[in-house]
Design a protein around this motif. Structure first.
Motif, PDB file in Angstrom:
ATOM      1  N   ARG A 181      35.530 -21.614  28.751  1.00 38.68           N
ATOM      2  CA  ARG A 181      35.352 -20.753  29.944  1.00 38.68           C
ATOM      3  C   ARG A 181      34.849 -19.254  29.246  1.00 38.68           C
ATOM      4  NH1 ARG A 181      38.646 -18.419  33.630  1.00 38.68           N
ATOM      5  NH2 ARG A 181      40.325 -19.164  32.894  1.00 38.68           N
ATOM      6  N   TRP A 182      36.089 -18.742  28.533  1.00 40.43           N
ATOM      7  CA  TRP A 182      35.815 -17.213  28.168  1.00 40.43           C
ATOM      8  C   TRP A 182      34.979 -17.085  27.045  1.00 40.43           C
ATOM      9  CZ3 TRP A 182      38.738 -13.053  30.065  1.00 40.43           C
ATOM     10  CH2 TRP A 182      39.725 -13.269  30.929  1.00 40.43           C
ATOM     11  N   SER A 183      34.605 -17.944  26.380  1.00 35.62           N
ATOM     12  CA  SER A 183      33.594 -17.781  25.555  1.00 35.62           C
ATOM     13  C   SER A 183      32.074 -17.533  26.247  1.00 35.62           C
ATOM     14  CB  SER A 183      33.608 -18.784  24.295  1.00 35.62           C
ATOM     15  OG  SER A 183      34.548 -18.958  23.608  1.00 35.62           O
ATOM     16  N   VAL A 184      31.776 -18.522  27.214  1.00 37.57           N
ATOM     17  CA  VAL A 184      30.365 -18.383  27.966  1.00 37.57           C
ATOM     18  C   VAL A 184      30.674 -17.047  28.720  1.00 37.57           C
ATOM     19  CG1 VAL A 184      29.293 -19.400  29.679  1.00 37.57           C
ATOM     20  CG2 VAL A 184      30.282 -20.969  28.012  1.00 37.57           C
ATOM     21  N   ALA A 185      31.712 -16.574  29.264  1.00 40.54           N
ATOM     22  CA  ALA A 185      31.498 -15.355  29.928  1.00 40.54           C
ATOM     23  C   ALA A 185      31.521 -13.972  28.829  1.00 40.54           C
ATOM     24  CB  ALA A 185      33.422 -15.438  30.450  1.00 40.54           C
ATOM     25  N   THR A 186      31.887 -14.234  27.847  1.00 40.61           N
ATOM     26  CA  THR A 186      31.810 -13.162  26.720  1.00 40.61           C
ATOM     27  C   THR A 186      30.504 -12.870  26.488  1.00 40.61           C
ATOM     28  OG1 THR A 186      34.137 -13.428  25.817  1.00 40.61           O
ATOM     29  CG2 THR A 186      32.628 -12.155  24.760  1.00 40.61           C
ATOM     30  N   GLY A 187      29.853 -14.298  26.129  1.00 42.51           N
ATOM     31  CA  GLY A 187      28.341 -13.981  25.945  1.00 42.51           C
ATOM     32  C   GLY A 187      27.424 -13.448  26.926  1.00 42.51           C
ATOM     33  N   SER A 188      27.777 -13.936  28.240  1.00 42.20           N
ATOM     34  CA  SER A 188      27.065 -13.473  29.328  1.00 42.20           C
ATOM     35  C   SER A 188      27.390 -12.115  29.455  1.00 42.20           C
ATOM     36  CB  SER A 188      27.565 -14.268  30.536  1.00 42.20           C
ATOM     37  OG  SER A 188      27.311 -15.494  30.420  1.00 42.20           O
ATOM     38  N   ALA A 189      28.389 -11.517  29.284  1.00 46.58           N
ATOM     39  CA  ALA A 189      28.696 -10.220  29.332  1.00 46.58           C
ATOM     40  C   ALA A 189      27.959  -9.278  28.506  1.00 46.58           C
ATOM     41  CB  ALA A 189      30.273  -9.767  29.142  1.00 46.58           C
ATOM     42  N   PHE A 190      27.946  -9.813  27.200  1.00 46.59           N
ATOM     43  CA  PHE A 190      27.130  -9.303  26.098  1.00 46.59           C
ATOM     44  C   PHE A 190      25.761  -8.809  26.347  1.00 46.59           C
ATOM     45  CE2 PHE A 190      24.534  -9.109  22.374  1.00 46.59           C
ATOM     46  CZ  PHE A 190      25.001  -8.519  21.595  1.00 46.59           C
ATOM     47  N   VAL A 191      24.883  -9.840  26.936  1.00 46.85           N
ATOM     48  CA  VAL A 191      23.521  -9.603  26.959  1.00 46.85           C
ATOM     49  C   VAL A 191      23.317  -8.727  28.188  1.00 46.85           C
ATOM     50  CG1 VAL A 191      23.045 -12.016  26.431  1.00 46.85           C
ATOM     51  CG2 VAL A 191      23.379 -11.471  28.867  1.00 46.85           C
ATOM     52  N   GLN A 192      24.237  -8.377  28.884  1.00 47.07           N
ATOM     53  CA  GLN A 192      24.042  -6.969  29.917  1.00 47.07           C
ATOM     54  C   GLN A 192      23.996  -5.635  29.320  1.00 47.07           C
ATOM     55  OE1 GLN A 192      25.830  -8.262  34.023  1.00 47.07           O
ATOM     56  NE2 GLN A 192      26.881  -9.670  32.657  1.00 47.07           N
ATOM     57  N   ALA A 193      24.528  -5.601  27.938  1.00 41.16           N
ATOM     58  CA  ALA A 193      24.597  -4.257  27.607  1.00 41.16           C
ATOM     59  C   ALA A 193      23.178  -4.402  26.553  1.00 41.16           C
ATOM     60  CB  ALA A 193      25.682  -4.271  26.714  1.00 41.16           C
ATOM     61  N   ARG A 194      22.840  -3.106  26.141  1.00 42.16           N
ATOM     62  CA  ARG A 194      21.691  -2.808  25.051  1.00 42.16           C
ATOM     63  C   ARG A 194      22.193  -3.181  23.779  1.00 42.16           C
ATOM     64  NH1 ARG A 194      16.720  -1.987  27.738  1.00 42.16           N
ATOM     65  NH2 ARG A 194      16.984  -0.579  29.490  1.00 42.16           N
ATOM     66  N   ALA A 195      21.217  -3.259  22.966  1.00 42.47           N
ATOM     67  CA  ALA A 195      21.450  -3.766  21.585  1.00 42.47           C
ATOM     68  C   ALA A 195      22.442  -2.694  20.906  1.00 42.47           C
ATOM     69  CB  ALA A 195      19.872  -3.889  20.943  1.00 42.47           C
ATOM     70  N   GLY A 196      23.462  -3.246  20.298  1.00 42.52           N
ATOM     71  CA  GLY A 196      24.364  -2.510  19.652  1.00 42.52           C
ATOM     72  C   GLY A 196      25.425  -1.821  20.294  1.00 42.52           C
ATOM     73  N   ARG A 197      25.433  -2.235  21.572  1.00 41.99           N
ATOM     74  CA  ARG A 197      26.396  -1.649  22.482  1.00 41.99           C
ATOM     75  C   ARG A 197      27.308  -2.572  22.893  1.00 41.99           C
ATOM     76  NH1 ARG A 197      22.312   2.612  25.494  1.00 41.99           N
ATOM     77  NH2 ARG A 197      21.853   3.955  23.571  1.00 41.99           N
ATOM     78  N   LEU A 198      28.292  -2.325  23.567  1.00 41.82           N
ATOM     79  CA  LEU A 198      29.463  -3.315  24.028  1.00 41.82           C
ATOM     80  C   LEU A 198      29.366  -3.023  25.597  1.00 41.82           C
ATOM     81  CD1 LEU A 198      32.126  -2.793  21.230  1.00 41.82           C
ATOM     82  CD2 LEU A 198      30.519  -4.572  21.665  1.00 41.82           C
ATOM     83  N   PRO A 199      29.898  -4.355  26.332  1.00 39.32           N
ATOM     84  CA  PRO A 199      29.981  -4.078  27.671  1.00 39.32           C
ATOM     85  C   PRO A 199      31.440  -3.630  27.981  1.00 39.32           C
ATOM     86  CG  PRO A 199      30.288  -6.229  26.997  1.00 39.32           C
ATOM     87  CD  PRO A 199      29.965  -5.383  25.812  1.00 39.32           C
ATOM     88  N   LYS A 200      31.596  -3.466  29.378  1.00 38.67           N
ATOM     89  CA  LYS A 200      33.078  -3.346  29.678  1.00 38.67           C
ATOM     90  C   LYS A 200      33.825  -4.533  29.540  1.00 38.67           C
ATOM     91  CE  LYS A 200      32.112   0.489  32.829  1.00 38.67           C
ATOM     92  NZ  LYS A 200      32.160   1.053  34.058  1.00 38.67           N
ATOM     93  N   LYS A 201      35.301  -4.376  28.930  1.00 37.63           N
ATOM     94  CA  LYS A 201      36.156  -5.720  29.033  1.00 37.63           C
ATOM     95  C   LYS A 201      36.194  -6.324  30.597  1.00 37.63           C
ATOM     96  CE  LYS A 201      38.684  -4.371  25.072  1.00 37.63           C
ATOM     97  NZ  LYS A 201      40.077  -4.058  24.482  1.00 37.63           N
ATOM     98  N   SER A 202      36.393  -5.322  31.483  1.00 34.68           N
ATOM     99  CA  SER A 202      36.574  -5.932  32.767  1.00 34.68           C
ATOM    100  C   SER A 202      35.409  -6.885  33.368  1.00 34.68           C
ATOM    101  CB  SER A 202      36.770  -4.839  33.835  1.00 34.68           C
ATOM    102  OG  SER A 202      35.591  -3.914  33.860  1.00 34.68           O
ATOM    103  N   LEU A 203      34.044  -6.631  32.646  1.00 33.33           N
ATOM    104  CA  LEU A 203      33.270  -7.617  32.955  1.00 33.33           C
ATOM    105  C   LEU A 203      33.194  -9.078  32.598  1.00 33.33           C
ATOM    106  CD1 LEU A 203      30.400  -7.856  34.338  1.00 33.33           C
ATOM    107  CD2 LEU A 203      29.272  -7.230  32.192  1.00 33.33           C
TER     108      LEU A 203
END
Length: 304
Positions: free
Chosen positions: A273-295
């Motif tokens: 569950r958490w791994s899929v959520a992390t991958g989904s959060a990642f793709v919402q950020a531009r290349a080389g950048r990190l999303p918000k942990k809350s996402l």
């Protein structure tokens, strides 16, 4: 412990559009420490997990990688090599598909390989889990990962392996604790095209039957599959629907979360569950950048 044998500098060129057979103007350019291993180590740090990254580095690109990793607070054990670290280039248009160019990387000498193995074995004594991630350098023997897995098993250490091709086939036979292929890599291993979710689960079970351990199959926007044939465990998770801005490195973000959950002794259902959520959060950020942990937490709450 993260071992990455072929790190890189990732460069993104943004363009309005591709002008085939004509000049294409680069509107902006960015670069950062990249390749799978630095991505995984950066995400482990972002998630608040302690780790050390072992990488061979050489030339000016190697110094760029080392500088970025230190800036991000990643603990690094660098093995100096004579040839330059590779530079990956991705070309991103305003719309349409991204182009990616990845060189094979440097060729390591015998003494350089010996130094890498010595550092790796030293790390096996300090860390309960080791991540082997990414491609091999130019002309490297494809059994390198398998040799490292066997050495780790002698030290009673768990290995999480993320690689492809011949290295995956030989690495699987060495029986790592967990393998993380994507759909293309699993299809390569199965030597047949996998199309349906039933195909993916069956292929992952076959791979788990060889390793005797866990297989986490990442399916990009399709979510993930986690199986352990020996324990009769099989579960799937659909990814939340999100707008993807960049997918380069999503599997590395997923892998960092997965390894952290494994090392913490979490339940396999939460690995998924958490791994899929992390991958989904990642793709919402531009290349080389990190999303918000809350996402990540928000997305994990939607996956059942």
């Amino acid at each position: 412990q993260v071992i990455g044998l072929n790190p890189a500098v990732d460069v993104e060129w943004r363009v309005d559009a591709y002008n085939w057979n004509e000049k294409t103007v680069i509107q902006s350019s960015r670069s950062w420490a990249g390749g799978k291993p630095p991505n995984v180590a950066r995400w482990l740090k972002f998630l608040g997990l302690r780790s050390v990254l072992l990488v061979p580095l050489g030339g000016d690109p190697g110094r760029i990688v080392l500088g970025d990793l230190k800036k991000w607070g990643v603990r690094v054990e660098a093995v100096a090599i004579s040839e330059a670290t590779r530079i990956n280039v991705m070309v991103t248009p305003d719309s349409g598909h991204q182009l990616r160019f990845n060189p094979k990387g440097p060729k390591l000498s015998r003494p350089e390989w010996q130094a890498v193995f010595a550092q790796a074995v030293s790390g096996f004594g300090e860390h309960s889990l080791t991540i082997l991630s990414g491609s091999l350098p130019r002309d490297a023997n494809p059994n390198i990962h398998a040799r490292l897995i066997k050495l780790a098993r002698k030290h009673d250490r768990r290995i999480v392996l993320d690689c492809d091709g011949a290295a995956l086939r030989l690495g699987a036979a060495a029986k790592p604790f967990l393998l993380k292929p994507n759909r293309f890599e699993l299809s390569q291993w199965c030597r047949r095209e996998l199309k349906t979710r039933r195909d993916f689960v069956a292929g992952a079970r076959d791979l788990s039957g060889v390793t005797g351990g866990w297989v986490f199959l990442s399916l990009d926007a399709g979510g993930g599959v986690l199986v352990n044939d020996r324990d009769g465990f099989a579960a799937t998770a659909a990814a939340p629907r999100v707008k993807a801005l960049n997918e380069v490195g999503a599997g590395d973000a997923l892998l960092a979360q997965l390894a952290g959950r494994v090392d913490a002794g979490d339940d396999p259902e939460n690995w998924l569950r958490w791994s899929v959520a992390t991958g989904s959060a990642f793709v919402q950020a531009r290349a080389g950048r990190l999303p918000k942990k809350s996402l990540i937490k928000q997305l994990a709450s939607t996956i059942r």
